[in-house]
Motif scaffolding. Structure first.
Motif, PDB file in Angstrom:
ATOM      1  N   ASP A 106     -17.350  39.273  44.069  1.00 34.25           N
ATOM      2  CA  ASP A 106     -18.712  38.788  44.118  1.00 34.25           C
ATOM      3  C   ASP A 106     -19.028  37.756  45.290  1.00 34.25           C
ATOM      4  O   ASP A 106     -18.269  37.129  45.696  1.00 34.25           O
TER       5      ASP A 106
ATOM      6  N   TYR B 277     -20.562  48.140  52.050  1.00 30.69           N
ATOM      7  CA  TYR B 277     -19.810  47.762  50.897  1.00 30.69           C
ATOM      8  C   TYR B 277     -20.052  46.279  50.140  1.00 30.69           C
ATOM      9  O   TYR B 277     -19.445  45.261  50.894  1.00 30.69           O
ATOM     10  N   PRO B 278     -21.005  45.964  49.632  1.00 28.17           N
ATOM     11  CA  PRO B 278     -21.555  44.822  49.458  1.00 28.17           C
ATOM     12  C   PRO B 278     -20.568  43.876  48.467  1.00 28.17           C
ATOM     13  O   PRO B 278     -19.805  44.538  47.828  1.00 28.17           O
TER      14      PRO B 278
ATOM     15  N   ALA C 277     -19.230  45.293  44.779  1.00 34.53           N
ATOM     16  CA  ALA C 277     -19.092  46.554  44.594  1.00 34.53           C
ATOM     17  C   ALA C 277     -17.802  47.212  44.330  1.00 34.53           C
ATOM     18  O   ALA C 277     -16.815  46.649  44.445  1.00 34.53           O
TER      19      ALA C 277
ATOM     20  N   ARG D 173     -22.876  49.557  42.786  1.00 35.08           N
ATOM     21  CA  ARG D 173     -23.300  48.303  43.120  1.00 35.08           C
ATOM     22  C   ARG D 173     -23.731  47.238  42.016  1.00 35.08           C
ATOM     23  O   ARG D 173     -24.542  47.866  41.117  1.00 35.08           O
TER      24      ARG D 173
ATOM     25  N   LYS E 232     -26.140  45.289  41.753  1.00 35.47           N
ATOM     26  CA  LYS E 232     -27.592  45.371  41.257  1.00 35.47           C
ATOM     27  C   LYS E 232     -28.162  46.486  40.734  1.00 35.47           C
ATOM     28  O   LYS E 232     -29.091  46.392  40.220  1.00 35.47           O
ATOM     29  N   THR E 233     -27.354  47.851  41.013  1.00 35.98           N
ATOM     30  CA  THR E 233     -27.765  48.952  40.057  1.00 35.98           C
ATOM     31  C   THR E 233     -27.499  48.943  38.736  1.00 35.98           C
ATOM     32  O   THR E 233     -27.869  49.916  38.008  1.00 35.98           O
TER      33      THR E 233
END
Length: 185
Positions: free
Chosen positions: A24, A150-151, A154, A180, A182-183
């Motif tokens: 992260d 690819y944040p 993820a 991800r 945030k989703t």
């Protein structure tokens, strides 16, 4: 009915699953700190448990975890693992820190065949390259997202039709999902 169930169970025994979890978000406010020792940022500490809850909710519990020894990777795994069963076999593997996609594939291919899934916690650009090079098919939306970026935080989930880890290879995987943080809720 019995034949269908037997075929499904045999198919399940021929699937090896690789979870690639990028650490992260880390902190950058201490420039004198060695990269290996950088901790998670507050945003990373908040996001990691979401991935753990997702894995638990979906019943995606790895047989083994191979985690980079970098501080941010270890912190990511520790926060994810709080949401999962406590008996998952975890190994710290320092070689993941600077591993090439080929080195990561060697780690995967050397796993014991009686295990069906592994979660690697590590870094880019190797995770992104490994996921792209190992994938031949998958969910269209997940493939687009993976190809875009690819944040941090993820998770790529790749399935391989293989009875043994040595059969896992380049261009043979199916991208089941690309998650991800945030989703996630």
């Amino acid at each position: 009915m019995q034949l269908t169930l037997t075929l499904k169970n045999e198919r399940m025994l021929r699937v090896k699953t690789v979870f690639l979890l990028r650490h992260d978000k880390s902190r950058w406010d201490q420039p004198s700190l060695d990269d290996y020792d950088r901790p998670l940022a507050p945003r990373g500490k908040k996001a990691a448990p979401r991935v753990g809850r997702y894995l638990a909710r979906e019943g995606l519990i790895p047989d083994r975890v191979l985690c980079s020894g970098a501080r941010r990777a270890m912190q990511t795994w520790n926060l994810v693992s709080e949401e999962l069963p406590s008996d998952i076999h975890m190994e710290v593997r320092d070689e993941i820190y600077h591993a090439s996609p080929g080195n990561l594939m060697e780690l995967i291919r050397a796993l014991p065949d009686n295990e069906h899934s592994v979660l690697l916690v590590g870094h880019n650009p190797s995770f992104e390259s490994l996921a792209l090079q190992a994938t031949r098919s998958g969910d269209d939306e997940a493939l687009r997202a993976l190809a875009f970026k690819y944040p941090t935080g993820a998770l790529a989930i790749l399935d391989f039709d293989a009875s043994g880890w040595a059969e896992v290879g380049w261009g043979t995987g199916h991208l089941r999902a690309f998650i991800r943080p945030k989703t996630l809720e």
